[in-house]
Structures are given as structure tokens and as C-alpha cells.
Design a protein around this motif. Structure first.
Motif, short mmCIF file in Angstrom:
data_model
loop_
_atom_site.label_atom_id
_atom_site.label_comp_id
_atom_site.label_asym_id
_atom_site.label_seq_id
_atom_site.Cartn_x
_atom_site.Cartn_y
_atom_site.Cartn_z
N GLN A 1 0.91 -1.17 -0.04
CA GLN A 1 -0.10 -0.09 -0.16
C GLN A 1 0.90 1.37 -0.03
OE1 GLN A 1 -3.46 0.00 2.65
NE2 GLN A 1 -2.96 -2.15 3.15
N ILE A 2 2.40 1.16 0.12
CA ILE A 2 3.04 2.40 0.14
C ILE A 2 3.15 2.69 -1.22
CG2 ILE A 2 5.34 3.09 0.83
CD1 ILE A 2 5.30 1.09 3.03
N LYS A 3 3.35 3.99 -1.24
CA LYS A 3 3.45 4.54 -3.03
C LYS A 3 4.80 5.00 -2.95
CE LYS A 3 -1.51 6.22 -3.19
NZ LYS A 3 -2.13 7.14 -3.49
N ILE A 4 5.77 3.94 -3.60
CA ILE A 4 7.18 4.11 -3.22
C ILE A 4 7.78 4.92 -4.36
CG2 ILE A 4 9.38 3.06 -3.47
CD1 ILE A 4 8.20 0.80 -1.77
N GLU A 5 8.56 5.74 -4.29
CA GLU A 5 9.16 6.84 -5.10
C GLU A 5 10.53 6.67 -5.01
OE1 GLU A 5 7.70 10.61 -5.70
OE2 GLU A 5 5.74 10.23 -5.81
N GLU A 6 11.10 6.00 -6.19
CA GLU A 6 12.66 6.02 -6.23
C GLU A 6 13.25 7.05 -6.81
OE1 GLU A 6 13.74 2.15 -7.97
OE2 GLU A 6 12.13 1.21 -7.60
N ASN A 7 14.78 7.12 -6.41
CA ASN A 7 15.71 8.41 -7.22
C ASN A 7 14.76 9.83 -6.89
OD1 ASN A 7 17.84 9.24 -8.52
ND2 ASN A 7 16.43 9.57 -10.35
N ARG A 8 14.59 9.93 -5.58
CA ARG A 8 14.02 11.01 -4.85
C ARG A 8 14.88 11.51 -3.87
NH1 ARG A 8 12.22 11.13 -9.21
NH2 ARG A 8 9.82 11.56 -9.83
N LEU A 9 15.12 12.80 -3.51
CA LEU A 9 15.52 13.40 -2.36
C LEU A 9 14.80 13.07 -1.17
CD1 LEU A 9 17.78 16.23 -3.65
CD2 LEU A 9 18.77 13.96 -2.94
N PHE A 10 13.60 13.55 -1.31
CA PHE A 10 12.62 13.56 -0.47
C PHE A 10 11.00 13.49 -1.03
CE2 PHE A 10 13.68 18.15 -0.39
CZ PHE A 10 12.54 18.60 -0.36
N THR A 11 10.19 13.26 -0.22
CA THR A 11 8.92 13.14 -0.69
C THR A 11 7.98 13.76 0.51
OG1 THR A 11 8.33 10.82 0.32
CG2 THR A 11 9.00 10.84 -2.16
N GLU A 12 6.99 14.53 0.06
CA GLU A 12 5.87 15.18 0.89
C GLU A 12 4.33 14.86 0.27
OE1 GLU A 12 4.14 19.69 1.53
OE2 GLU A 12 6.12 19.35 0.59
N ASP A 13 3.86 14.20 1.38
CA ASP A 13 2.46 13.61 1.05
C ASP A 13 1.61 14.03 2.26
OD1 ASP A 13 0.01 12.81 0.41
OD2 ASP A 13 0.86 10.69 -0.27
N ARG A 14 0.93 15.18 2.09
CA ARG A 14 0.14 15.60 3.45
C ARG A 14 0.98 15.73 4.81
NH1 ARG A 14 -4.22 10.77 2.12
NH2 ARG A 14 -2.21 10.07 1.16
N ASN A 15 0.72 15.07 5.63
CA ASN A 15 1.57 15.12 6.90
C ASN A 15 2.72 14.06 7.09
OD1 ASN A 15 -0.08 13.17 7.51
ND2 ASN A 15 -0.37 13.50 9.62
N ARG A 16 3.10 13.59 5.94
CA ARG A 16 4.11 12.43 5.91
C ARG A 16 5.22 13.19 5.02
NH1 ARG A 16 0.25 10.66 8.55
NH2 ARG A 16 -0.30 8.41 8.82
#
Length: 330
Positions: free
Chosen positions: A153-168
Motif C-alpha cells: 500500500q506504500i506509494k514508493i518513489e525511487e530516485n527522490r531526495l525526499f517526498t511530501e504527502d500531506r503530513n508525511r
């Protein structure tokens, strides 16, 4: 009266020093340069002392609290099995027990009222607690397969320095934890404050989380010319202003021709490209955040026309603004 924001920095077994020291230094500097928002940092852990990756023991750590304050930040650091030198470190059994305690605590304590930040392999602990189910997330490239195995269920993003999704929020770790905290501080204090902190820390570039590339806010900042840095600070404080070479040259006390040549030589960018790069970064944030009318955005950002905006946009994106916004919501 200053607004106080509590920041809990959770140290897992054998924490990587750069994972927590870099972000903590960003917050220390943020408190030093202004007084509107004070970040109150507290280090918490399953035990009162931890041996770090560099072989330095940290002690006096607070216990995992029974509850977290609304609107606080919880940052989970990454860990390693290797300790510098031959110093003793917790046994595998102790590390496992500590990690299980952290996962159980995260599952029972974290709510939608707080903001989660994970650094490096700290994402694995949060994921095991179910905190990234249904959210975009990233981690260090060495940990991606393990993260993928925890939950589909995790929406994994590769090759990213950081991700932002709502309060995560999640970062790839190590130095990218500093990039993430600069991003957080920029959201709270403004982009000019974040740029000042990055400059003070001699961070080569404040990078954008969406790709492994230079952030427009710090692109062209690796030079040492004080006047050009001053002009860049001036532009960054109000990118939507009608900046032109002539007006900026007056602030620099130079002729327009000399200033234009010097700016280009020091930054690798023309003045219009530098200004438009900052405006496009603002446009990206606005498009991510809400269903904003693009035509209104053009005027708000100081572009003279939609054609001018789209020409600047195309230098940074292959997709149109509407297509790009849709791609960010997938």
C-alpha cells in the motif's frame, strides 16, 4: 509572542549521525536568525543513551512519550549495523528489541494531528507501523527493496531526495535529511530564511525533493562573490517583483553591462532565467497545493503574459502546467 513548535527527534539503534545532526543544525540556525517561530527540539529514544554510527555515544535521551502534542513534528532517524572503530555497540537482539519497541510506539502514538519526517532507513520503522500505507514515500536506495516488501500500500518513489504527502515526509537520508529540513523550514519561515540557513551552513545546494537536481532557490549559489549573493537574496525575498538588469545593477552599484556579465559568470545563469526559475518553483508549489487558476497564477507571479509564463515553464518541464499538476496527483 513567538510560536513554539515541538520537534521530537527519535533515535533508533545505532543512529547515523548525519541523519539527525544535519536537520538539527538547520533548526538551531532557524532559531538564531529569527524569533517568530521557535523550534523546541527534544531527542527521544527507547533507551537513555545510544551509540551513533561515528562511535560517539549520546546520552540523556528522553523516553518515548505516552502521547505527542498536536501540530508537533516527529523525525525518525536512520540507523546502521556498523559502528566506526572497535567500540562496543548493542547486540543484534538488543537492536531488534529496540526497533520493535519503536514500531509499537509509533503505531500507538502517532496521529493525523502530527507531522512525520523520516530520514533514510527511519522510513522502514514508520512503514512497519503502517504510517506510510496510502502515502508517497522514499528512502535510501539500499533500503528500497525492504521498504517495498513491508506493504504493497506504500506509494514508493525511487530516485527522490525526499517526498511530501500531506503530513508525511520522507527523505533518502544522510545529507538529504538536511535538504528535507530546509524544505520544512522554508514552508514555515519562508524561502529566504531557508536560503540564508543553507548559505550559513555552506550547503553546496539546497535541492528539490522531486528530482536529484539543484533547487532554483540555491542554483548558482556555489560562487563566493558577496555582491551577487546579496542580489540573489534580494530577488529571492520577492521573486514576483518586476526585476530587470537595470534596477538590480543599481542595487549592486554597477553598470548594467558589467552587472549582467558578472551575474552570468558567477551563477551560470542570466538574470531573467534566474528570476523565472524562482517563479516557476513557486508555481510548482501552488499547482501541487490546490486547483489554482493558471491564468491567475501568471499575474500573481509577475509574468507579463501567459505566453511569457509558458515559455519560462517549458525551460523546466516537458509537460504543460495542467498535465504536470495531474502527474503530481497520481
Amino acid at each position: 509572542m513567538a510560536q513554539h513548535i515541538k520537534v521530537h527527534i527519535l533515535l533508533a539503534p545505532n543512529p547515523l549521525m548525519l541523519d539527525f545532526a544535519g536537520p538539527a543544525e538547520v533548526l538551531r540556525r532557524a532559531n538564531k536568525i529569527q524569533s517568530e517561530i521557535i523550534f523546541d527540539v527534544q531527542y527521544i529514544a527507547p533507551r537513555d543513551e545510544m551509540m551513533t554510527s561515528a562511535g560517539l555515544k549520546v546520552s540523556g535521551l528522553s523516553k518515548l512519550p505516552n502521547q505527542l502534542q498536536p501540530n508537533c513534528f516527529l523525525m525518525v532517524s536512520g540507523t546502521t549495523k556498523d559502528i566506526l572503530g572497535d567500540l562496543p555497540s548493542p547486540s543484534a537482539a538488543q537492536r531488534t528489541a529496540d526497533n520493535e519497541k519503536i514500531v509499537e510506539w509509533l503505531r500507538a502514538t502517532f496521529t493525523a494531528k502530527q507531522t512525520l519526517l523520516t530520514i533514510c532507513s527511519g522510513a522502514l520503522l514508520a512503514a512497519r507501523a503502517g504510517l506510510f500505507d496510502g502515502y508517497r514515500c522514499t528512502t535510501h536506495h539500499d533500503c528500497l527493496e525492504e521498504l517495498r516488501s513491508i506493504s504493497p500500500q506504500i506509494k514508493i518513489e525511487e530516485n527522490r531526495l525526499f517526498t511530501e504527502d500531506r503530513n508525511r515526509f520522507a527523505s533518502a537520508g544522510i545529507t538529504s535529511g538536511t535538504d528535507l529540513m530546509l524544505h520544512i523550514v522554508g514552508k514555515k519561515l519562508g524561502i529566504a530564511a531557508a536560503a540564508e540557513i543553507a548559505k550559513h551552513m555552506v550547503v553546496y545546494a539546497r535541492r528539490n525533493g522531486d528530482a536529484p537536481q539543484l533547487s532554483p532557490w540555491l542554483q548558482g549559489r556555489s560562487h563566493l562573490h558577496p555582491t551577487i549573493h546579496r542580489i540573489q537574496d534580494l530577488i529571492a525575498a520577492d521573486p514576483t517583483k518586476d526585476w530587470d538588469v537595470g534596477s538590480l545593477a543599481k542595487h549592486a552599484h554597477m553598470s548594467a553591462r558589467h552587472f549582467s556579465r558578472l551575474f552570468n559568470n558567477q551563477t551560470g545563469l542570466s538574470v531573467p532565467d534566474y528570476v523565472n526559475g524562482l517563479r516557476i518553483a513557486i508555481a510548482e508549489n501552488a499547482l501541487r497545493a490546490e486547483q489554482i487558476n493558471i491564468e491567475h497564477l501568471v499575474g500573481d507571479l509577475g509574468f507579463g503574459s501567459s505566453r511569457h509564463f509558458r515559455r519560462a515553464w517549458q525551460k523546466h518541464h516537458q509537460l504543460s502546467p495542467t498535465q504536470w499538476r495531474q502527474s503530481q496527483q497520481v
